[in-house]
Design a protein around this motif. Structure first.
Motif, short mmCIF file in Angstrom:
data_model
loop_
_atom_site.label_atom_id
_atom_site.label_comp_id
_atom_site.label_asym_id
_atom_site.label_seq_id
_atom_site.Cartn_x
_atom_site.Cartn_y
_atom_site.Cartn_z
N MET A 177 42.71 47.65 52.95
CA MET A 177 42.27 46.49 52.17
C MET A 177 41.00 46.85 51.39
SD MET A 177 41.61 42.59 53.43
CE MET A 177 40.20 42.96 54.48
N ILE A 178 40.93 46.38 50.15
CA ILE A 178 39.77 46.63 49.30
C ILE A 178 39.12 45.28 48.99
CG2 ILE A 178 38.94 47.58 47.11
CD1 ILE A 178 41.57 49.22 47.03
N GLU A 179 37.81 45.20 49.16
CA GLU A 179 37.10 43.95 48.89
C GLU A 179 35.95 44.19 47.91
OE1 GLU A 179 36.45 41.36 52.59
OE2 GLU A 179 36.69 43.38 53.41
N PHE A 180 35.85 43.30 46.95
CA PHE A 180 34.69 43.25 46.05
C PHE A 180 33.89 42.01 46.44
CE2 PHE A 180 37.89 45.61 43.80
CZ PHE A 180 37.22 46.57 43.05
N ARG A 181 32.65 42.21 46.85
CA ARG A 181 31.79 41.10 47.26
C ARG A 181 30.58 40.99 46.34
NH1 ARG A 181 31.46 41.78 53.90
NH2 ARG A 181 33.72 41.51 54.32
N ASP A 182 30.59 39.97 45.49
CA ASP A 182 29.48 39.72 44.57
C ASP A 182 29.09 40.98 43.80
OD1 ASP A 182 29.21 37.01 45.40
OD2 ASP A 182 28.12 37.68 47.17
N VAL A 183 30.08 41.71 43.33
CA VAL A 183 29.83 43.00 42.68
C VAL A 183 29.44 42.80 41.21
CG1 VAL A 183 30.89 45.16 41.93
CG2 VAL A 183 31.33 44.27 44.23
N THR A 184 28.31 43.40 40.84
CA THR A 184 27.83 43.37 39.47
C THR A 184 27.51 44.79 39.02
OG1 THR A 184 26.91 41.14 39.59
CG2 THR A 184 25.96 42.60 37.95
N LYS A 185 27.86 45.12 37.79
CA LYS A 185 27.45 46.38 37.21
C LYS A 185 26.73 46.08 35.89
CE LYS A 185 26.84 50.71 36.53
NZ LYS A 185 25.91 51.47 37.40
N LYS A 186 25.41 46.37 35.89
CA LYS A 186 24.59 46.14 34.71
C LYS A 186 23.94 47.45 34.31
CE LYS A 186 20.90 43.08 33.01
NZ LYS A 186 20.00 41.96 33.36
N TYR A 187 24.03 47.80 33.03
CA TYR A 187 23.50 49.06 32.54
C TYR A 187 22.06 48.87 32.03
CZ TYR A 187 28.13 51.03 33.05
OH TYR A 187 29.32 51.48 33.58
N PRO A 188 21.31 49.97 31.91
CA PRO A 188 19.90 49.88 31.52
C PRO A 188 19.65 49.14 30.20
CG PRO A 188 20.35 52.07 32.39
CD PRO A 188 21.67 51.37 32.29
N ASP A 189 20.62 49.18 29.29
CA ASP A 189 20.42 48.49 28.02
C ASP A 189 20.68 46.99 28.12
OD1 ASP A 189 23.15 48.34 28.25
OD2 ASP A 189 23.60 49.34 26.34
N GLY A 190 20.99 46.52 29.33
CA GLY A 190 21.22 45.10 29.54
C GLY A 190 22.68 44.68 29.52
N THR A 191 23.57 45.59 29.18
CA THR A 191 25.00 45.28 29.14
C THR A 191 25.54 45.01 30.54
OG1 THR A 191 25.34 46.67 27.18
CG2 THR A 191 27.29 46.10 28.49
N VAL A 192 26.19 43.89 30.71
CA VAL A 192 26.83 43.56 31.99
C VAL A 192 28.31 43.88 31.87
CG1 VAL A 192 27.35 41.75 33.65
CG2 VAL A 192 25.14 41.76 32.48
N ALA A 193 28.75 44.91 32.60
CA ALA A 193 30.15 45.31 32.55
C ALA A 193 31.00 44.52 33.53
CB ALA A 193 30.28 46.80 32.83
N VAL A 194 30.42 44.20 34.69
CA VAL A 194 31.10 43.40 35.71
C VAL A 194 30.10 42.39 36.23
CG1 VAL A 194 32.29 43.43 37.95
CG2 VAL A 194 32.61 45.34 36.35
N ASP A 195 30.53 41.13 36.33
CA ASP A 195 29.59 40.06 36.66
C ASP A 195 30.04 39.30 37.91
OD1 ASP A 195 27.56 38.24 36.56
OD2 ASP A 195 28.28 37.18 34.78
N GLU A 196 29.39 39.61 39.04
CA GLU A 196 29.60 38.91 40.31
C GLU A 196 31.09 38.78 40.66
OE1 GLU A 196 27.46 35.26 40.57
OE2 GLU A 196 25.51 36.19 40.24
N LEU A 197 31.73 39.93 40.77
CA LEU A 197 33.17 39.96 41.07
C LEU A 197 33.41 39.77 42.57
CD1 LEU A 197 36.13 40.51 40.29
CD2 LEU A 197 35.63 42.97 40.55
N ASN A 198 34.23 38.80 42.89
CA ASN A 198 34.69 38.59 44.26
C ASN A 198 36.20 38.59 44.26
OD1 ASN A 198 32.31 37.79 46.18
ND2 ASN A 198 31.89 36.75 44.23
N LEU A 199 36.78 39.55 45.00
CA LEU A 199 38.21 39.75 44.94
C LEU A 199 38.65 40.60 46.13
CD1 LEU A 199 40.12 40.80 41.72
CD2 LEU A 199 40.35 42.20 43.77
N THR A 200 39.80 40.30 46.70
CA THR A 200 40.35 41.08 47.81
C THR A 200 41.73 41.60 47.44
OG1 THR A 200 39.17 39.78 49.48
CG2 THR A 200 41.08 41.03 50.23
N VAL A 201 41.90 42.91 47.57
CA VAL A 201 43.19 43.56 47.34
C VAL A 201 43.82 43.81 48.71
CG1 VAL A 201 44.37 45.60 46.45
CG2 VAL A 201 42.40 44.65 45.22
N GLU A 202 44.92 43.15 48.99
CA GLU A 202 45.56 43.28 50.29
C GLU A 202 46.21 44.65 50.44
OE1 GLU A 202 45.25 41.22 52.68
OE2 GLU A 202 44.28 39.63 51.54
#
Length: 361
Positions: A1-26
């Motif tokens: 099982m794969i879980e994303f818990r409040d996952v965010t990816k923000k780059y130094p220039d301020g770009t938000v690629a992923v914003d607070e992802l919550n998701l479970t892959v069974e």
């Protein structure tokens, strides 16, 4: 099982690629990430094998944060398939497939034996193992890429738009092959695509991402098509989502009729009705138009192309496709062995759909 818990990816220039992802892959399922370019679907995928690390939040595999694992060791335990396969051009197909087992300490003989087994598993003949990637077609290269990803028998398979660079016919064949393999191997697969048709065909669950790396909807494909979460999802899946939704409607109640048939090589008198041409006794090959005549015996060259075939017992979308693509306006129905079983019309398919709608209401 794969879980994303409040996952965010923000780059130094301020770009938000992923914003607070919550998701479970069974475990043991195919989950598809879909969305427009720049929506964060590939970034999310690559955080599973630590090709990218999140700025905040956690990505867990079976409850363990992936950041606690050595990246190299983690990746050897996760299959990874990319667009255009990414094969090593200077290595034979067999050695490409054996790459991860060799890195994991397998003997060369054991790794090559495993590679040969996997070529057969993905539908490639053994002699392909001696070739180099440049000697293969695009579809064959993608099959080798899948075999390489499976070589060390990883429980997780990540696939980043693996079929987008091949033509539509090959792409459909590769999709069929993936579904067949999943039925045999039961992997946990995360698949990235920008194609909603591919997403609903392959995914047991589909995650629709919007710009800014926001998860717009995560659900079974039939639910997304029937009940989009908002206007963005509705627009993304398209105005023809009702047609796509036929992929999840069974054919119960669909009447199957019959037409005149003629065997290739047999004699046939002109008819005022469409006549279906069969080869090998019962395999559809095309149509003879009303009033068709020919000197001597009928051959396949005398037949008009027949459109797609509908396999009996499969969802209604295939029946409608077959009827609409047929020059006779009659969709040819076949059994699991490809033998002629009857015909359907688009009108009959639509009547079944309408009756289902009335029952649901």
């Amino acid at each position: 099982m794969i879980e994303f818990r409040d996952v965010t990816k923000k780059y130094p220039d301020g770009t938000v690629a992923v914003d607070e992802l919550n998701l479970t892959v069974e475990a043991g399922t195919i989950t598809v990430f879909v969305g427009p370019s720049g929506c964060g679907k590939t970034t999310s995928l690559r955080m599973v094998n630590r090709m990218i690390d999140p700025s905040a939040g956690e990505v867990l595999i079976d409850g363990e944060d992936v950041r606690k694992s050595d990246p190299a060791l983690l990746r050897r335990g996760i299959g990874y398939v990319i667009q255009q396969a990414g094969l090593f051009p200077h290595r034979t197909v067999l050695d490409n497939v054996a790459t991860v087992p060799l890195l994991s300490g397998w003997t060369k003989a054991k790794a090559r034996t495993r590679a040969a087994e996997l070529l057969e598993t993905v539908g490639l003949p053994a002699e392909m193992g001696k070739r180099f990637p440049a000697q293969l077609s695009g579809g064959q290269q993608q099959r080798v890429g899948v075999a390489r990803a499976l070589a060390a028998d990883p429980p997780i398979l990540l696939m980043d738009e693996p079929f987008s660079a091949v033509d539509p016919v090959v792409r459909e064949g590769l999709q069929d092959e993936l579904l067949r393999l999943q039925g045999e191997l039961d992997k946990t697969i995360v698949f990235v695509t920008h194609d909603i048709d591919e997403a609903v065909r392959l995914g047991e669950k589909v995650a629709v991402f919007r710009q800014g790396g926001v998860l717009a909807q995560y659900d079974a494909p039939a639910e997304i098509l029937a009940r989009p979460a908002d206007d963005f999802v509705s627009d993304f899946v398209g105005r023809d989502r009702g047609y796509r939704g036929l992929s999840f409607v069974d054919n119960e109640g669909l009447p199957i009729g019959q037409v005149d048939t003629v065997l290739v090589g047999g004699a046939h008198s002109p008819s005022q009705q469409w006549t279906l041409v069969l080869v090998d006794g019962d395999k559809p090959r095309g149509w003879l138009a009303p009033g068709s005549t020919v000197d001597g015996e009928w051959t396949t060259a005398d037949a008009l192309a027949g459109g797609s075939l509908y396999t009996r017992g499969t969802p209604l979308r295939g029946a409608l496709d077959a009827a609409l693509s047929s020059p006779a306006g009659l969709g040819v129905v076949v059994d699991d062995a490809g033998a002629y079983a009857g015909v359907v019309t688009a009108e009959e398919v639509l009547k079944v759909i309408e009756s289902r709608r009335e029952t649901a209401e």
